[in-house]
Scaffold this motif. Structure first.
Motif, PDB file in Angstrom:
ATOM      1  N   LYS A  81     101.658  69.400 -16.539  1.00 48.04           N
ATOM      2  CA  LYS A  81     102.584  68.337 -16.126  1.00 48.04           C
ATOM      3  C   LYS A  81     101.945  67.448 -15.065  1.00 48.04           C
ATOM      4  CE  LYS A  81     106.972  70.545 -17.312  1.00 48.04           C
ATOM      5  NZ  LYS A  81     108.093  71.364 -16.823  1.00 48.04           N
ATOM      6  N   GLN A  82     101.225  68.075 -14.131  1.00 47.24           N
ATOM      7  CA  GLN A  82     100.573  67.297 -13.058  1.00 47.24           C
ATOM      8  C   GLN A  82      99.453  66.413 -13.620  1.00 47.24           C
ATOM      9  OE1 GLN A  82     100.133  70.827 -10.226  1.00 47.24           O
ATOM     10  NE2 GLN A  82     100.432  69.126  -8.837  1.00 47.24           N
ATOM     11  N   PHE A  83      98.672  66.976 -14.529  1.00 42.66           N
ATOM     12  CA  PHE A  83      97.581  66.186 -15.128  1.00 42.66           C
ATOM     13  C   PHE A  83      98.141  65.035 -15.971  1.00 42.66           C
ATOM     14  CE2 PHE A  83      94.415  69.516 -14.144  1.00 42.66           C
ATOM     15  CZ  PHE A  83      93.354  68.695 -13.785  1.00 42.66           C
ATOM     16  N   LYS A  84      99.288  65.301 -16.586  1.00 42.58           N
ATOM     17  CA  LYS A  84      99.882  64.254 -17.436  1.00 42.58           C
ATOM     18  C   LYS A  84     100.299  63.041 -16.595  1.00 42.58           C
ATOM     19  CE  LYS A  84     102.767  63.592 -21.446  1.00 42.58           C
ATOM     20  NZ  LYS A  84     104.067  63.719 -22.016  1.00 42.58           N
ATOM     21  N   GLU A  85     100.598  63.293 -15.328  1.00 44.31           N
ATOM     22  CA  GLU A  85     100.962  62.183 -14.432  1.00 44.31           C
ATOM     23  C   GLU A  85      99.771  61.284 -14.123  1.00 44.31           C
ATOM     24  OE1 GLU A  85     102.560  63.879 -10.872  1.00 44.31           O
ATOM     25  OE2 GLU A  85     104.176  64.923 -11.935  1.00 44.31           O
ATOM     26  N   ILE A  86      98.568  61.860 -14.196  1.00 46.85           N
ATOM     27  CA  ILE A  86      97.395  61.071 -13.779  1.00 46.85           C
ATOM     28  C   ILE A  86      96.446  60.726 -14.931  1.00 46.85           C
ATOM     29  CG2 ILE A  86      97.437  61.952 -11.398  1.00 46.85           C
ATOM     30  CD1 ILE A  86      95.123  63.813 -12.132  1.00 46.85           C
ATOM     31  N   ALA A  87      96.697  61.246 -16.114  1.00 43.39           N
ATOM     32  CA  ALA A  87      95.781  60.956 -17.233  1.00 43.39           C
ATOM     33  C   ALA A  87      96.557  60.837 -18.535  1.00 43.39           C
ATOM     34  CB  ALA A  87      94.738  62.072 -17.344  1.00 43.39           C
ATOM     35  N   ASP A  88      96.008  60.056 -19.427  1.00 42.78           N
ATOM     36  CA  ASP A  88      96.638  59.872 -20.732  1.00 42.78           C
ATOM     37  C   ASP A  88      96.087  60.947 -21.681  1.00 42.78           C
ATOM     38  OD1 ASP A  88      97.942  58.902 -22.898  1.00 42.78           O
ATOM     39  OD2 ASP A  88      96.614  57.183 -23.231  1.00 42.78           O
ATOM     40  N   ILE A  89      96.704  62.128 -21.625  1.00 40.05           N
ATOM     41  CA  ILE A  89      96.185  63.285 -22.366  1.00 40.05           C
ATOM     42  C   ILE A  89      96.512  63.153 -23.858  1.00 40.05           C
ATOM     43  CG2 ILE A  89      96.282  65.806 -22.585  1.00 40.05           C
ATOM     44  CD1 ILE A  89      97.358  65.769 -19.631  1.00 40.05           C
ATOM     45  N   GLU A 133      89.115  58.703  -9.603  1.00 41.33           N
ATOM     46  CA  GLU A 133      87.863  59.001 -10.310  1.00 41.33           C
ATOM     47  C   GLU A 133      88.031  58.841 -11.828  1.00 41.33           C
ATOM     48  OE1 GLU A 133      85.558  63.059 -10.718  1.00 41.33           O
ATOM     49  OE2 GLU A 133      85.818  62.464  -8.632  1.00 41.33           O
ATOM     50  N   LEU A 134      89.135  59.399 -12.355  1.00 44.92           N
ATOM     51  CA  LEU A 134      89.382  59.296 -13.803  1.00 44.92           C
ATOM     52  C   LEU A 134      89.611  57.845 -14.211  1.00 44.92           C
ATOM     53  CD1 LEU A 134      91.705  62.392 -14.397  1.00 44.92           C
ATOM     54  CD2 LEU A 134      89.330  62.164 -15.096  1.00 44.92           C
ATOM     55  N   ARG A 135      90.290  57.099 -13.332  1.00 44.36           N
ATOM     56  CA  ARG A 135      90.553  55.682 -13.621  1.00 44.36           C
ATOM     57  C   ARG A 135      89.225  54.920 -13.735  1.00 44.36           C
ATOM     58  NH1 ARG A 135      91.586  50.950 -11.338  1.00 44.36           N
ATOM     59  NH2 ARG A 135      90.878  51.611  -9.294  1.00 44.36           N
ATOM     60  N   LYS A 136      88.324  55.241 -12.813  1.00 46.86           N
ATOM     61  CA  LYS A 136      87.010  54.584 -12.784  1.00 46.86           C
ATOM     62  C   LYS A 136      86.206  54.933 -14.045  1.00 46.86           C
ATOM     63  CE  LYS A 136      83.148  54.103  -9.581  1.00 46.86           C
ATOM     64  NZ  LYS A 136      82.547  54.652  -8.356  1.00 46.86           N
ATOM     65  N   ILE A 137      86.220  56.221 -14.395  1.00 49.15           N
ATOM     66  CA  ILE A 137      85.493  56.673 -15.596  1.00 49.15           C
ATOM     67  C   ILE A 137      86.051  55.989 -16.843  1.00 49.15           C
ATOM     68  CG2 ILE A 137      85.129  58.687 -17.111  1.00 49.15           C
ATOM     69  CD1 ILE A 137      84.831  60.387 -14.529  1.00 49.15           C
ATOM     70  N   ASN A 138      87.381  55.960 -16.943  1.00 49.53           N
ATOM     71  CA  ASN A 138      88.023  55.307 -18.099  1.00 49.53           C
ATOM     72  C   ASN A 138      87.655  53.839 -18.190  1.00 49.53           C
ATOM     73  OD1 ASN A 138      89.505  57.335 -19.482  1.00 49.53           O
ATOM     74  ND2 ASN A 138      90.948  57.417 -17.799  1.00 49.53           N
ATOM     75  N   LYS A 139      87.614  53.180 -17.036  1.00 49.09           N
ATOM     76  CA  LYS A 139      87.279  51.749 -16.982  1.00 49.09           C
ATOM     77  C   LYS A 139      85.865  51.517 -17.528  1.00 49.09           C
ATOM     78  CE  LYS A 139      88.648  48.167 -13.726  1.00 49.09           C
ATOM     79  NZ  LYS A 139      88.919  47.872 -12.324  1.00 49.09           N
ATOM     80  N   ILE A 140      84.950  52.397 -17.110  1.00 48.78           N
ATOM     81  CA  ILE A 140      83.557  52.267 -17.557  1.00 48.78           C
ATOM     82  C   ILE A 140      83.466  52.449 -19.075  1.00 48.78           C
ATOM     83  CG2 ILE A 140      81.274  53.404 -17.485  1.00 48.78           C
ATOM     84  CD1 ILE A 140      81.975  53.970 -14.442  1.00 48.78           C
ATOM     85  N   ILE A 141      84.174  53.458 -19.582  1.00 43.57           N
ATOM     86  CA  ILE A 141      84.142  53.720 -21.028  1.00 43.57           C
ATOM     87  C   ILE A 141      84.746  52.528 -21.785  1.00 43.57           C
ATOM     88  CG2 ILE A 141      85.035  55.202 -22.887  1.00 43.57           C
ATOM     89  CD1 ILE A 141      84.928  57.547 -20.773  1.00 43.57           C
ATOM     90  N   GLU A 142      85.875  52.041 -21.293  1.00 44.06           N
ATOM     91  CA  GLU A 142      86.524  50.905 -21.970  1.00 44.06           C
ATOM     92  C   GLU A 142      85.648  49.657 -21.958  1.00 44.06           C
ATOM     93  OE1 GLU A 142      90.344  50.813 -20.013  1.00 44.06           O
ATOM     94  OE2 GLU A 142      90.812  52.764 -20.946  1.00 44.06           O
TER      95      GLU A 142
END
Length: 313
Positions: A246-254, A210-219
């Motif tokens: 730590k878990q969120f850092k694995e899936i998002a560029d915080i 979901e976050l990947r998709k959102i990021n793609k749209i923004i980019e």
């Protein structure tokens, strides 16, 4: 006026960190007054005190190591002088560059992530109200579509802050909400677009997608906007907050951390552990319910308030 506001927040910080201060500083004061010389036993006790204060093992070991070096370099003999060195050590670990807040004065998209219950929606509402008070044009996107309560809550904050909100029905596609919100932000020449997102860490794969998709749209749709990804953590959960981060850092560029509920916990030491271990700056902290109780993180003020030192003019 700004100075008065800062002083007011420092006062709140001092009272907000009371439980943490009692937890850490009393132990440190007892420790330095019960040791006449700085030896291995002293360092062992200090290590235990810091770990118990939610600084975590790795951060504590790093602090103790640096402290030993400074004590040696400066030929410190009295245990009482270690407290000041310790404060400086923590301030250095927590330092936040001014440039970390440049996004506030650029055309920006803020993606707010974090599990449910940490104060995510409230954080968005408070940030929106503060940016609006600075005469910025703010739009909110209700992209946490899995909970009707999240959409309702965000709508309430949008009304309170008097900013526009883009939302759809519960269970609609979060990407579609962000797409609409970006279109609105461009059409209305918004300064800041703040997107709420779902926080379901137990379903990491879906969340990642979901976050990947959102990021793609923004980019793709808003390439010229600066992007910030802020992770909201509840400081009352102590070491759990660090594990979540730590878990969120694995899936998002915080790019930054928002630490909420510091006024209700003895675990405020977690701010030090998070920044030290994640190498991600704590950018905002919350020490109360009011809109102004969420503020930019000032490491010097935080450590001074934590150790009960008077703020220097």
């Amino acid at each position: 006026m700004e100075e008065k506001k800062k002083k007011g927040f420092f006062g709140k910080l001092v009272s907000g960190l009371t439980k943490t201060r009692n937890n850490i500083v009393e132990s440190i004061d007892n420790l330095v007054s019960s040791f006449t010389k700085i030896d291995d036993e002293f360092y062992e006790e200090l290590e235990e005190t810091l770990i118990m204060a939610d600084l975590g093992v790795n951060t504590t070991l790093k602090i103790i190591e640096n402290l030993k070096e400074k004590v040696k370099e400066q030929k410190v003999k009295d245990a009482k002088d270690v407290k000041k060195l310790l404060m400086n050590e923590i301030k250095e670990l927590l330092s936040v560059e001014e440039s970390e807040y440049e996004f506030e004065n650029k055309k920006s998209v803020l993606l707010i992530i974090g599990v449910n219950g940490v104060g995510k929606t409230t954080t968005i509402g408070k940030l929106a109200a503060q940016f609006k008070a600075e005469k910025k044009k703010v739009i909110l996107a209700a992209a946490d579509t899995f909970r009707a309560a999240a959409i309702d809550q965000l709508t309430e904050w949008a009304n309170r802050a008097n900013v526009e909100i883009i939302s759809q029905q519960e269970n609609s596609d979060p990407g579609a909400v962000v797409f609409d919100a970006v279109a609105a932000a461009k059409a209305r020449k918004a300064d800041i677009l703040i997107c709420d997102t779902a926080g379901r860490l137990h379903n990491k794969k879906n969340l990642m997608e979901e976050l990947r998709k959102i990021n793609k749209i923004i980019e793709r749709e808003y390439a010229d906007a600066h992007k910030e990804t802020l992770l909201v953590l509840d400081s009352t959960t102590g070491q759990n907050a660090l594990q979540q981060a730590k878990q969120f850092k694995e899936i998002a560029d915080i790019t930054g951390i928002v630490l909420t509920k510091l006024d209700g916990t003895a675990k405020g030491g977690i701010a030090i552990a998070i920044q030290s271990e994640l190498k991600v700056p704590v950018k905002y902290i919350g020490v109360g319910e009011g809109i102004d109780d969420l503020q930019k993180f000032d490491p010097k003020a935080f450590v001074d308030a934590l150790f009960g030192e008077e703020k220097e003019e």
